[in-house]
Structures are given as structure tokens and as C-alpha cells.
Design a protein around this motif. Structure first.
Motif, short mmCIF file in Angstrom:
data_model
loop_
_atom_site.label_atom_id
_atom_site.label_comp_id
_atom_site.label_asym_id
_atom_site.label_seq_id
_atom_site.Cartn_x
_atom_site.Cartn_y
_atom_site.Cartn_z
N LYS A 1 38.62 26.53 45.61
CA LYS A 1 39.02 27.93 45.74
C LYS A 1 37.92 28.86 45.27
N ALA A 2 37.23 28.48 44.19
CA ALA A 2 36.11 29.30 43.69
C ALA A 2 35.01 29.42 44.73
N GLU A 3 34.73 28.32 45.45
CA GLU A 3 33.69 28.34 46.48
C GLU A 3 34.09 29.27 47.63
N ILE A 4 35.36 29.22 48.04
CA ILE A 4 35.83 30.10 49.11
C ILE A 4 35.69 31.56 48.70
N ILE A 5 36.09 31.88 47.48
CA ILE A 5 36.00 33.27 47.00
C ILE A 5 34.54 33.71 46.93
N GLN A 6 33.67 32.81 46.48
CA GLN A 6 32.24 33.16 46.41
C GLN A 6 31.70 33.50 47.79
N GLN A 7 32.11 32.73 48.81
CA GLN A 7 31.64 33.01 50.16
C GLN A 7 32.14 34.37 50.64
N LEU A 8 33.40 34.70 50.33
CA LEU A 8 33.95 35.99 50.75
C LEU A 8 33.25 37.14 50.02
N VAL A 9 33.00 36.97 48.73
CA VAL A 9 32.34 38.01 47.95
C VAL A 9 30.93 38.27 48.46
N SER A 10 30.23 37.19 48.83
CA SER A 10 28.87 37.35 49.34
C SER A 10 28.86 37.98 50.73
N LYS A 11 29.96 37.80 51.48
CA LYS A 11 30.05 38.35 52.83
C LYS A 11 30.48 39.81 52.82
N ASN A 12 31.35 40.18 51.89
CA ASN A 12 31.90 41.53 51.84
C ASN A 12 31.70 42.11 50.44
N SER A 13 30.86 43.10 50.33
CA SER A 13 30.51 43.68 49.03
C SER A 13 31.68 44.39 48.36
N LEU A 14 32.76 44.65 49.10
CA LEU A 14 33.92 45.33 48.54
C LEU A 14 34.81 44.36 47.76
N TYR A 15 34.62 43.05 47.96
CA TYR A 15 35.41 42.06 47.26
C TYR A 15 34.78 41.71 45.92
N THR A 16 35.62 41.31 44.97
CA THR A 16 35.16 40.78 43.69
C THR A 16 35.97 39.53 43.37
N PHE A 17 35.45 38.71 42.46
CA PHE A 17 36.18 37.51 42.05
C PHE A 17 37.51 37.90 41.42
N ASP A 18 37.47 38.93 40.58
CA ASP A 18 38.69 39.33 39.89
C ASP A 18 39.78 39.77 40.86
N SER A 19 39.40 40.43 41.96
CA SER A 19 40.39 40.92 42.91
C SER A 19 40.96 39.82 43.78
N LEU A 20 40.22 38.74 43.98
CA LEU A 20 40.65 37.68 44.91
C LEU A 20 41.20 36.43 44.23
N LYS A 21 41.00 36.29 42.94
CA LYS A 21 41.31 35.02 42.28
C LYS A 21 42.79 34.65 42.34
N ASN A 22 43.68 35.65 42.42
CA ASN A 22 45.11 35.36 42.41
C ASN A 22 45.71 35.23 43.81
N LEU A 23 44.88 35.37 44.85
CA LEU A 23 45.39 35.22 46.21
C LEU A 23 45.68 33.75 46.51
N SER A 24 46.63 33.53 47.38
CA SER A 24 46.95 32.17 47.80
C SER A 24 45.89 31.68 48.77
N ILE A 25 45.87 30.38 49.02
CA ILE A 25 44.94 29.82 50.00
C ILE A 25 45.23 30.41 51.37
#
Length: 464
Positions: A194-218
């Protein structure tokens, strides 16, 4: 045995006998029968050594962990494997994971057997269904080629299991080689996958952060993956939007509020903002841009913008624009602009595409960049008439990695996390990518080979 049998009963009845036979001897004690021999003192030590070697060969081996397979839905489970793909250890990352594993003893089982049992339990408990049809597979290990084979095989097997239960699943799968991701996973108390998926999203979209996405479901992360087109993961099937209002409903809500009909639709995509899953709806009408954010669950309008600053021009500018565009108020779509460029270039198969839409000198323009063969093409196309305003063709050599691959190579070498970088720019030039970014108090510049991803040069300067 009873628990595994229950987990399999629904989805894999044809495999039960095979699985039972395989698990039958998993915990069998091995007894070595010895017979009394006549004493031959001269050979006593060699014989004892041979007997000991035979006993060690017969005893269950304790293989080291070679590969880790992660399964994430909401239950999060990790299977540690030896070099024969036998399960050495089962780890659970959350309470739902513990519930799924239950009393099943999968140690010593083949990876296929273990995964099938766990997926069966997830289906039985309702963690996977038509509303939440997403599942994440992550394979970590030192042998990247073997990891990729295992990822593909597990993805195919699980897809078959879901279809056997009449579920059109969406399987996100990935191989992980970045060792630093474990630290991020530990920091945010989530699985490595899950951490790897979030990292990919954060690197793709500058509006995302780990803190904002960490509680989302798969499932929610999968919806974002499909909107942001992340390259490092493989996705089969489509993440279900049955639990949301859907793109068509979101579009209609925005058009009704704007009192606009027959617009040029730019996009309707799932996104995440301020703790809410939303649909981003963007469209154009009569040189005016409309942007809406619609709550994906309730249909409420979260935000709306109307960009008509370009329509407040001087009368002479407006007259000139009206003369230019009087022939047609309809704008061409992105796909039409792409087709115009590719037809002009005489190519059909392209990669490394970048498309932007801008407003310049009173007209909308598409800026389209792509690679075909050993060349990079750049086009600027009138968004109303479809005429080609500018085009360039540049030899770049063999391009085997994409923009995001080059960027990640640079981040990894610099020892920075994609969540901590900004002002990122990636450009394809002659045989290489030019990657620049900032992190902390430093500015980095890299040249990455477009053919093999090797680092050709790099600089690090203090950013004043």
C-alpha cells in the motif's frame, strides 16, 4: 483442515482433493529407524557422520525467506516464501488480516494453495464483492525477473477465482525493489504494498500527500490509479464505481448547474480532495472554461469555477477573435488533436505521450508530445480549427523507459522520497531524460539514459 476446506468450498471445489493431499503430510513427524550393527570401530566415525547426514536430509528444511507476497484488500496479509515458493511464515498487518487467517495453518504450503485459501476466506467474509472489487498483489524479492513471473501468475490465478464467484475483479499488481519503502510503510503503519501504491500516486500528482491517502481503502486507491494513469503498476479490469453516483450523473449535475448544453467535455475523472472522493468535471463552451468538483457519493457540488477572464478583452481584441473563430464555435477534442498530429507525422504507434491544453493569443491550443520509433514529435494544434500551428521532429534514439521511470531513478539515487520533492520537470532529449527537482534546501539535476535508465550525470546544488 476444516477452515481451509470451508474457504475453498465455494470457489475451488475441483482443487480440494489436491490441496488436502498436499497439506496432509505438512506436519508429519519423521522417524528414522535404526538397527543394531556389529561394532566396526575402524569405521565408527564415518558411519555416524553418514547417518547424521541422512537424518538431516530427511528432516524438514528451514529455508530462508527469499520472496514476500503481500495481499491487500482491507485485510492485509504477507506471505514469506522460501526459494521453492513454500510458505515459511504468515504475517498479518491489521485486525481484518487476523480475522481472515483465523486458525488456518498455511506454513509449508505452496504459495498458490495459501493465496487461494486466503482469497476464498475474503470472499466468504464479504471483503471482496461487486461494489468493492479491487485487490492488491505485491511481490518483493531480490530476483526481479522471477518476481515478475510470480506477479503475473498470481494475478491470473486470482482473476480466475473471482470470476468463479461471479465477480469481475480489478487486480492491481506490482513488484517492489525499493528498500526505502519499508521505512515509509512503518512510518505510516500500513503495508509495504500500500505504501508503494501511495508513493506512486504522490509522485504522479503533486496535490496528493501520504497523510491524505494513507487511510483510503485499496479500492479507493485503485480508482485514483486509473484516473492518474500510474505506469509502475499493472491493473486488470476496472475498479467498480457502483458505490458512487457515476461519471454520467456527475457530468449531468455540473452541466445543469452551469446551464450549459452541448459543451466540449475535457474530462470527468474520479479524484480525492479534503477527505472526500469526488468527480472532477471539466468542460468548455464559447471560450469559457468550467471546473466542477462533485461529491462522488452524494452528488453535492463541492466546488465550482468559471474561467471567463479571456472573454473580458478589449473590443478590438474581441472583434479580431470573433473573425478568427466565426467559422466555428466548436472545439476539437484531445483525441482529434492527437489524430491530426499522428496523421501528419505518418505514424500510428506512439508512446511517452504528453498532452496539454492552453489558451494563447485568443485561441485554445493543444500541445501534444509523443515518441515513435527513434524520434520525438512535438505539435501545437489550434483547438478550434484543428490547424497545425507548429511541429518539430527530433532524433532521441531508443526509448525504453518512460518519464516516470527516469524520475524515480533520479529520486532513488538522490536518496529522497517522492513525497518530499517539488518543482519536478522531466524532458526527453537526445538519448536521455533531463530530470530536475528540489528537495529540502537542495536542487538536483540528472541526465538519465532513455534506453536503459542508467545515470549519465548528476548535480546537487544548495538552493538559496
Amino acid at each position: 483442515m476444516n477452515e481451509i476446506k470451508k474457504a475453498f468450498k465455494k470457489i475451488t471445489p475441483h482443487r480440494l482433493d489436491e490441496i488436502k493431499e498436499e497439506l496432509k503430510y505438512r506436519d508429519e513427524n519423521i522417524v528414522v529407524e535404526t538397527k543394531k550393527k556389529k561394532r566396526h570401530y575402524l569405521f565408527a566415525v564415518p558411519v555416524a557422520a553418514v547417518c547424521m547426514a541422512m537424518v538431516l536430509m530427511l528432516l524438514p528444511s528451514t529455508h530462508a525467506v527469499e520472496t514476500v507476497v503481500g495481499l491487500d484488500v482491507n485485510p492485509s496479509v504477507e506471505l514469506n516464501l522460501d526459494n521453492d515458493y513454500k510458505i515459511v511464515e504468515v504475517k498479518t498487518n491489521n485486525e481484518d488480516g487476523k480475522k481472515i487467517v483465523g486458525d488456518m495453518n498455511l506454513k509449508g504450503s505452496d504459495i498458490e494453495v495459501g493465496v487461494n485459501a486466503l482469497i476464498g476466506a475474503m470472499l466468504k467474509e464479504g471483503y471482496i464483492d461487486e461494489l468493492k472489487n479491487s485487490l492488491l498483489i505485491s511481490v518483493t524479492g531480490d530476483n526481479e525477473q522471477e518476481n515478475e513471473k510470480l506477479r503475473e501468475q498470481l494475478s491470473l490465478n486470482i482473476d480466475e477465482l473471482l470470476k468463479a464467484s461471479d465477480i469481475n475483479g480489478s487486480i492491481v499488481s506490482q513488484t517492489i525493489s525499493d528498500k526505502d519503502i519499508e521505512a515509509l510503510a512503518k512510518q505510516y503503519q500500513i503495508s509495504v504494498g500500500k505504501a508503494e501504491i501511495i508513493q506512486q500516486l504522490v509522485s504522479k500528482n503533486s496535490l496528493y500527500t501520504f497523510d491524505s491517502l494513507k487511510n483510503l481503502s485499496i479500492h479507493e486507491l485503485n480508482l485514483l490509479l486509473q484516473s492518474n494513469q500510474v505506469d509502475q503498476v499493472s491493473i486488470t479490469g476496472n475498479a467498480s464505481e457502483s458505490g458512487y453516483i457515476g461519471k454520467e450523473k456527475a457530468q449531468q449535475i455540473a452541466l445543469t448547474d452551469a446551464n450549459v448544453s452541448n459543451p466540449e467535455m475535457a474530462k470527468v475523472e474520479m479524484d480525492y480532495d479534503d477527505g472526500v472522493m469526488i468527480y472532477e468535471v471539466e468542460f468548455y463552451k464559447n471560450q469559457v472554461e468550467y471546473d466542477y468538483e462533485i461529491n462522488a457519493t452524494t452528488g453535492a457540488i463541492v466546488k465550482k469555477e468559471k474561467d471567463n477572464e479571456h472573454s473580458t478583452q478589449s473590443s478590438s481584441q474581441s472583434t479580431q477573435q470573433n473573425q478568427t473563430t466565426s467559422s466555428s464555435n466548436n472545439q476539437i477534442s484531445q483525441e482529434q488533436a492527437k489524430s491530426i498530429a499522428k496523421n501528419h507525422a505518418g505514424v500510428s504507434t506512439v508512446s511517452q505521450e504528453k498532452m496539454e491544453k492552453d489558451y494563447d493569443d485568443g485561441i485554445y491550443e493543444y500541445e501534444y508530445e509523443f515518441v515513435s520509433g527513434n524520434y520525438k514529435y512535438e505539435y501545437k494544434i489550434n483547438g478550434t480549427t484543428g490547424s497545425i500551428l507548429k511541429h518539430e521532429k527530433e532524433y532521441v534514439g531508443q526509448v525504453k523507459i518512460n518519464h516516470n521511470d527516469a524520475k524515480q531513478k533520479a529520486f532513488q539515487h538522490a536518496g529522497v522520497s517522492s513525497s518530499n520533492v517539488y518543482d519536478v520537470d522531466v524532458e526527453l532529449d537526445d538519448h536521455h531524460y533531463e530530470v530536475s527537482f528540489k528537495s529540502g534546501h537542495y536542487e538536483y539535476e540528472y541526465e538519465i539514459s532513455a534506453e536503459n535508465g542508467s545515470i549519465l550525470s548528476h548535480e546537487k546544488d544548495y538552493d538559496d
